[in-house]
Design a protein around this motif. Structure first.
Motif, PDB file in Angstrom:
ATOM      1  N   LYS A  39      -8.829  10.697  -2.265  1.00 34.11           N
ATOM      2  CA  LYS A  39      -8.523   9.305  -1.912  1.00 34.11           C
ATOM      3  C   LYS A  39      -7.079   9.162  -1.434  1.00 34.11           C
ATOM      4  O   LYS A  39      -6.805   8.435  -0.477  1.00 34.11           O
ATOM      5  CB  LYS A  39      -8.768   8.380  -3.114  1.00 34.11           C
ATOM      6  CG  LYS A  39     -10.226   8.144  -3.416  1.00 34.11           C
ATOM      7  CD  LYS A  39     -10.395   7.231  -4.617  1.00 34.11           C
ATOM      8  CE  LYS A  39     -11.851   7.085  -4.995  1.00 34.11           C
ATOM      9  NZ  LYS A  39     -12.036   6.222  -6.171  1.00 34.11           N
ATOM     10  N   VAL A  40      -6.163   9.861  -2.082  1.00 37.80           N
ATOM     11  CA  VAL A  40      -4.754   9.807  -1.686  1.00 37.80           C
ATOM     12  C   VAL A  40      -4.591  10.364  -0.267  1.00 37.80           C
ATOM     13  O   VAL A  40      -3.862   9.797   0.553  1.00 37.80           O
ATOM     14  CB  VAL A  40      -3.864  10.574  -2.695  1.00 37.80           C
ATOM     15  CG1 VAL A  40      -2.463  10.781  -2.155  1.00 37.80           C
ATOM     16  CG2 VAL A  40      -3.813   9.828  -4.025  1.00 37.80           C
ATOM     17  N   LYS A  41      -5.292  11.457   0.041  1.00 39.96           N
ATOM     18  CA  LYS A  41      -5.222  12.046   1.386  1.00 39.96           C
ATOM     19  C   LYS A  41      -5.738  11.069   2.433  1.00 39.96           C
ATOM     20  O   LYS A  41      -5.149  10.925   3.505  1.00 39.96           O
ATOM     21  CB  LYS A  41      -6.015  13.343   1.439  1.00 39.96           C
ATOM     22  CG  LYS A  41      -5.346  14.493   0.731  1.00 39.96           C
ATOM     23  CD  LYS A  41      -6.209  15.743   0.779  1.00 39.96           C
ATOM     24  CE  LYS A  41      -5.610  16.855  -0.057  1.00 39.96           C
ATOM     25  NZ  LYS A  41      -6.465  18.042  -0.107  1.00 39.96           N
ATOM     26  N   ILE A  42      -6.842  10.390   2.125  1.00 40.58           N
ATOM     27  CA  ILE A  42      -7.408   9.411   3.061  1.00 40.58           C
ATOM     28  C   ILE A  42      -6.427   8.268   3.287  1.00 40.58           C
ATOM     29  O   ILE A  42      -6.201   7.844   4.426  1.00 40.58           O
ATOM     30  CB  ILE A  42      -8.767   8.890   2.544  1.00 40.58           C
ATOM     31  CG1 ILE A  42      -9.808   9.993   2.631  1.00 40.58           C
ATOM     32  CG2 ILE A  42      -9.206   7.652   3.310  1.00 40.58           C
ATOM     33  CD1 ILE A  42     -11.119   9.673   1.923  1.00 40.58           C
ATOM     34  N   ASP A  44      -3.152   8.321   2.891  1.00 40.36           N
ATOM     35  CA  ASP A  44      -2.013   8.836   3.657  1.00 40.36           C
ATOM     36  C   ASP A  44      -2.357   8.920   5.141  1.00 40.36           C
ATOM     37  O   ASP A  44      -1.545   8.575   6.002  1.00 40.36           O
ATOM     38  CB  ASP A  44      -1.590  10.218   3.140  1.00 40.36           C
ATOM     39  CG  ASP A  44      -0.842  10.146   1.820  1.00 40.36           C
ATOM     40  OD1 ASP A  44      -0.347   9.043   1.469  1.00 40.36           O
ATOM     41  OD2 ASP A  44      -0.757  11.195   1.135  1.00 40.36           O
ATOM     42  N   PHE A  45      -3.581   9.364   5.453  1.00 36.94           N
ATOM     43  CA  PHE A  45      -4.014   9.430   6.849  1.00 36.94           C
ATOM     44  C   PHE A  45      -4.058   8.037   7.465  1.00 36.94           C
ATOM     45  O   PHE A  45      -3.587   7.819   8.586  1.00 36.94           O
ATOM     46  CB  PHE A  45      -5.388  10.104   6.946  1.00 36.94           C
ATOM     47  CG  PHE A  45      -5.965  10.083   8.319  1.00 36.94           C
ATOM     48  CD1 PHE A  45      -5.494  10.961   9.291  1.00 36.94           C
ATOM     49  CD2 PHE A  45      -6.964   9.193   8.658  1.00 36.94           C
ATOM     50  CE1 PHE A  45      -6.012  10.945  10.572  1.00 36.94           C
ATOM     51  CE2 PHE A  45      -7.490   9.163   9.940  1.00 36.94           C
ATOM     52  CZ  PHE A  45      -7.022  10.047  10.903  1.00 36.94           C
ATOM     53  N   GLN A  46      -4.625   7.074   6.723  1.00 38.84           N
ATOM     54  CA  GLN A  46      -4.719   5.703   7.232  1.00 38.84           C
ATOM     55  C   GLN A  46      -3.336   5.111   7.464  1.00 38.84           C
ATOM     56  O   GLN A  46      -3.118   4.398   8.453  1.00 38.84           O
ATOM     57  CB  GLN A  46      -5.523   4.836   6.265  1.00 38.84           C
ATOM     58  CG  GLN A  46      -6.988   5.182   6.239  1.00 38.84           C
ATOM     59  CD  GLN A  46      -7.748   4.433   5.157  1.00 38.84           C
ATOM     60  OE1 GLN A  46      -7.183   4.028   4.135  1.00 38.84           O
ATOM     61  NE2 GLN A  46      -9.046   4.255   5.368  1.00 38.84           N
ATOM     62  N   ILE A  47      -2.397   5.381   6.585  1.00 34.05           N
ATOM     63  CA  ILE A  47      -1.025   4.886   6.756  1.00 34.05           C
ATOM     64  C   ILE A  47      -0.421   5.482   8.021  1.00 34.05           C
ATOM     65  O   ILE A  47       0.230   4.784   8.804  1.00 34.05           O
ATOM     66  CB  ILE A  47      -0.169   5.207   5.511  1.00 34.05           C
ATOM     67  CG1 ILE A  47      -0.595   4.319   4.349  1.00 34.05           C
ATOM     68  CG2 ILE A  47       1.323   5.016   5.805  1.00 34.05           C
ATOM     69  CD1 ILE A  47       0.029   4.681   3.014  1.00 34.05           C
ATOM     70  N   GLY A  48      -0.642   6.757   8.241  1.00 34.76           N
ATOM     71  CA  GLY A  48      -0.151   7.401   9.453  1.00 34.76           C
ATOM     72  C   GLY A  48      -0.730   6.766  10.701  1.00 34.76           C
ATOM     73  O   GLY A  48      -0.027   6.560  11.696  1.00 34.76           O
ATOM     74  N   GLN A  49      -2.022   6.434  10.668  1.00 37.78           N
ATOM     75  CA  GLN A  49      -2.658   5.777  11.807  1.00 37.78           C
ATOM     76  C   GLN A  49      -2.088   4.377  12.020  1.00 37.78           C
ATOM     77  O   GLN A  49      -1.869   3.960  13.162  1.00 37.78           O
ATOM     78  CB  GLN A  49      -4.182   5.693  11.584  1.00 37.78           C
ATOM     79  CG  GLN A  49      -4.875   7.025  11.570  1.00 37.78           C
ATOM     80  CD  GLN A  49      -4.789   7.730  12.888  1.00 37.78           C
ATOM     81  OE1 GLN A  49      -5.125   7.165  13.914  1.00 37.78           O
ATOM     82  NE2 GLN A  49      -4.320   8.962  12.874  1.00 37.78           N
ATOM     83  N   LEU A  50      -1.844   3.652  10.940  1.00 42.05           N
ATOM     84  CA  LEU A  50      -1.289   2.303  11.052  1.00 42.05           C
ATOM     85  C   LEU A  50       0.122   2.320  11.632  1.00 42.05           C
ATOM     86  O   LEU A  50       0.501   1.421  12.388  1.00 42.05           O
ATOM     87  CB  LEU A  50      -1.278   1.608   9.684  1.00 42.05           C
ATOM     88  CG  LEU A  50      -2.628   1.163   9.157  1.00 42.05           C
ATOM     89  CD1 LEU A  50      -2.495   0.643   7.727  1.00 42.05           C
ATOM     90  CD2 LEU A  50      -3.254   0.104  10.046  1.00 42.05           C
ATOM     91  N   GLU A  51       0.898   3.339  11.285  1.00 38.45           N
ATOM     92  CA  GLU A  51       2.272   3.431  11.790  1.00 38.45           C
ATOM     93  C   GLU A  51       2.303   3.627  13.300  1.00 38.45           C
ATOM     94  O   GLU A  51       3.288   3.300  13.951  1.00 38.45           O
ATOM     95  CB  GLU A  51       3.015   4.560  11.082  1.00 38.45           C
ATOM     96  CG  GLU A  51       3.334   4.223   9.634  1.00 38.45           C
ATOM     97  CD  GLU A  51       3.911   5.385   8.844  1.00 38.45           C
ATOM     98  OE1 GLU A  51       3.877   6.541   9.339  1.00 38.45           O
ATOM     99  OE2 GLU A  51       4.392   5.131   7.722  1.00 38.45           O
ATOM    100  N   GLU A  52       1.211   4.130  13.880  1.00 40.02           N
ATOM    101  CA  GLU A  52       1.149   4.348  15.322  1.00 40.02           C
ATOM    102  C   GLU A  52       0.726   3.103  16.099  1.00 40.02           C
ATOM    103  O   GLU A  52       0.879   3.061  17.315  1.00 40.02           O
ATOM    104  CB  GLU A  52       0.190   5.499  15.634  1.00 40.02           C
ATOM    105  CG  GLU A  52       0.692   6.835  15.120  1.00 40.02           C
ATOM    106  CD  GLU A  52      -0.259   7.973  15.429  1.00 40.02           C
ATOM    107  OE1 GLU A  52      -1.111   7.815  16.320  1.00 40.02           O
ATOM    108  OE2 GLU A  52      -0.143   9.019  14.784  1.00 40.02           O
TER     109      GLU A  52
END
Length: 106
Positions: A39-42, A44-52
């Motif tokens: 869940k933490v990995k997911i 973190d991935f979503q946060i990375g996508q939002l930052e873009e």
């Protein structure tokens, strides 16, 4: 994760002589730790996508099905166009009947 590890060690200590129970405990706790790490990995991935994303870009987070009353003679195409509810900071910011045709929705 540290809290789970602490609880595991506490329960293992309490059941010193029951090796079958200890193995089941370890398996259960390891499964829970893996699920939480996933869940933490997911996230973190979503946060990375939002930052873009550009500021103001709309994203489709969730679809909610609701009951809607239809009558004989209602225009099915109008009904199927749907309604969009825009949420900003947890508050309803806008209700769009039939949706907007040129939105950037991810």
């Amino acid at each position: 994760m540290k809290q789970l590890e602490f609880q595991l060690h506490k329960k293992l200590k309490a059941s010193k002589n029951n090796y079958e129970y200890q193995n089941a405990l370890k398996s259960s706790f390891n499964k829970e730790i893996k699920e939480r790490n996933d869940k933490v990995k997911i996230i973190d991935f979503q946060i990375g996508q939002l930052e873009e994303l550009e500021i103001g870009t709309e994203i489709k987070e969730q679809t909610i099905d609701t009951l809607h009353e239809l009558n004989v003679g209602d225009d099915w195409n109008v009904f199927m166009e749907g309604t969009e509810i825009i949420i900003k900071d947890g508050l309803v910011a806008e209700i769009r009947e039939g949706g907007k045709t040129n939105d950037k929705i991810f």
